[in-house]
Design an enzyme around this catalytic site. Structure first.
Site, short mmCIF file in Angstrom:
data_model
loop_
_atom_site.label_atom_id
_atom_site.label_comp_id
_atom_site.label_asym_id
_atom_site.label_seq_id
_atom_site.Cartn_x
_atom_site.Cartn_y
_atom_site.Cartn_z
CB CYS A 1 39.81 46.62 36.63
SG CYS A 1 38.19 47.28 36.25
CG HIS B 1 39.12 42.67 33.69
ND1 HIS B 1 39.40 42.40 35.01
CD2 HIS B 1 38.17 43.63 33.70
CE1 HIS B 1 38.64 43.15 35.79
NE2 HIS B 1 37.90 43.92 35.01
CD GLU C 1 41.66 39.63 34.80
OE1 GLU C 1 42.55 40.28 34.23
OE2 GLU C 1 40.80 40.17 35.51
CB SER D 1 43.81 9.86 44.34
OG SER D 1 42.51 9.38 44.54
#
Ligand code: XMP
Length: 509
Positions: free
Chosen positions: A79, A167, A169, A227
């Site tokens: 783009c 795009h 993605e 964690s």
């Protein structure tokens, strides 16, 4: 060091998505702002130029010097990235005359080009641009077009430089992942060997080298990130890592005991601290959300600091910072305005004089979960919903008292257990209950009541930046309402929050 793709960010809302897609192909990549290009080492196999909210025709539009990259490494402009290439090298970019937003189809695709291998004619792509490339520079060839966008994709002759105005993605570009695979695998030659296991091995080796015999202290929250980070550090240095888990009196019902037990079972060297009263004292009379957050932050540091000082010679502070926290703080337009003071990259204050070790600061949340599963961390920790650091304090609107916490814990417990029992928990990104500062009239038996209202909230999201309310089944909501009102003393009304973010936020405070 893993081979990688460098993504130069010009500020598009989709830049992080590009990174996620590349990583889903088991290729490591990093996002860097366009104006802070890192040193181009041999680990970098290719460069992607992202989209942008700007126009290349704007005065002061983001621009970069590509001399150290162009012709030496493959480049894919997406783009704005493609328009920048066209504009910079003598082409013409103009405002689009017709709508170039939404779905479109690649009616013409030149399948000879590696970038477009195995794509299908008519492939659906997602367009989102106000400008369009009208004239390509000399030596640039059109390799794909849609009905209205002639230069949907181009290649520069004699070099592996490509541009696409759509795009790949976003999921609406149905073969977008195929195109990205063509770029990173066929064109850049990446080996696709970046997996949870390779990440774990490499990280443990790095931590061993970095930490040697040093001691590390780390605060655990019961959440996934801290964690997993602690487990990695523990694998590297064993009991030289001391974990501190603080009961701030604002956790979910029984959470402190249950999570502490899980940590112990995982072999972590963990100290549990009951600091409930210290937090309640500090919160007493505070009603402003930011004041509550600040008080909680301050007391946490005091409690944590007291513990850290007991560890002789400790040098490092472990943190569960993840990649979105890091990239958000170097975005093209500078750090986003502080809406709520919770994105505290940098962490604890200087007086602790500890160096920071953050083994997850290159991973996205879902990648952290995958690594956690590969490390065999129990599902009750890995699969849990995100929970805000200030806990129930920001779900009790107004001032905090131990009684209100107890009431909300009971409500929250019924709701969360209900979600689990009905098989809904994993469909929800985050859920909880909010204790409202109002009372409403009700009737129980023959008695008129005047009691509290609670709101239930359940949202779907990928990263907490945007969220939508979940359409929980009416029967389920009805059952929750009944159970809560029947079982929790002092509550006589339950409502369900149907606001999306934006314009609302996930938390009420
Ligand atoms: P909002 O309410 O801004 O929340 O839509 C987005 C995500 O951030 C969490 N959140 C916090 N997390 N400290 C935290 O650690 C905070 O003060 C805080 N406030 C909100 C929220 O739960 C959601 O996941």
């Amino acid at each position: 060091m893993a081979e990688q793709i460098l993504i130069l960010d010009f500020g598009s809302q989709y830049t992080q998505l590009i990174a996620r897609r590349v990583r889903e192909l088991n290729v490591y990549c990093e996002i860097h702002p366009y104006n802070k290009i890192p040193e181009i080492t041999s680990h970098i196999k290719g460069v992607i130029l992202s989209g942008s909210p700007c126009s290349v025709r704007d005065e002061g539009a983001p621009d970069i010097d590509l001399e150290s990259i162009r012709g030496k490494l493959p480049i894919l402009g997406v783009c704005y990235g493609s328009q920048l290439l066209a504009h910079k090298y003598g082409g013409e970019v103009l405002p689009s005359q017709i709508r170039e937003y939404g779905r479109a189809n690649l009616d013409h695709i030149d399948l000879h080009y590696d970038l477009l291998k195995e794509m299908t004619h008519g492939s659906q792509v997602w367009m989102s641009h106000g400008d369009t490339i009208k004239v390509l520079p000399k030596g640039f060839d059109v390799i794909a077009s849609t009905a209205s966008v002639e230069v949907a994709a181009f290649k520069v002759q004699g070099e592996e430089t490509y541009g696409i105005q759509f795009h790949p993605e976003v999921t609406h570009s149905l073969e977008g992942k195929n195109l990205l695979r063509n770029f990173v695998v066929q064109i850049c030659g990446c080996a696709q060997d970046w997996t949870s296991d390779t990440f774990i091995d490499a990280t443990i080796a790095e931590l061993k080298q970095k930490l040697g015999n040093d001691k590390v202290v780390m605060g655990l929250s019961g959440g996934v990130d801290s964690s997993v980070a602690a487990t990695l550090i523990h694998r590297a240095i064993g009991d030289h890592l001391t974990c501190v888990f603080v009961d701030n009196g604002l956790l979910r019902k029984n959470e402190f005991e249950e999570v502490l037990e899980s940590y112990k079972n995982m072999g972590l060297n963990v100290i549990g601290i009951d600091a409930k009263q210290r937090f309640y004292d500090a919160l007493s009379g505070l009603t402003d959300p930011e004041a509550k957050r600040k008080a909680i932050g301050r007391v946490f540091i005091e409690v944590f600091d007291d513990e850290a000082h007991k560890i002789e010679g400790v040098k490092w502070l472990g943190q569960g910072t993840i990649y979105p926290d890091v990239i958000e703080s170097v975005s093209v337009k500078g750090p986003s305005a502080t809406i709520k003071s919770h994105h505290n990259v940098g962490g604890l204050p200087d007086f602790m004089k500890l160096s920071v070790v953050e083994p997850l600061n290159t991973l996205f949340k879902d990648e952290v979960r995958e690594v956690g599963r590969a490390l065999e961390i129990p599902e009750n920790i890995i699969g849990r919903h995100p929970f805000p650091g200030p806990g129930l304090a920001i779900r009790i609107l107004g001032d905090i008292t131990a009684d209100k916490v107890k009431t909300l814990q009971e409500v929250d417990h019924i709701f969360i257990k209900g979600l689990k029992d009905f098989g809904l928990y994993d469909q929800v990104w985050q859920a909880g209950a909010i204790l409202l500062p109002i009372q409403s009239v009700g009737v129980m038996g023959d008695e008129r009541t005047y009691e509290r209202v609670v709101a239930l909230r359940a949202v779907g999201s990928v990263d907490g930046m945007t969220a939508d309310w979940i359409h929980l089944p009416y029967e389920f909501l009805g059952k929750m309402s009944n159970e809560i009102i029947n079982r929790v003393k002092g509550v006589n009304r339950v409502v369900y929050d149907i606001s999306s973010k934006p314009p609302a936020t996930i938390e009420w405070e």
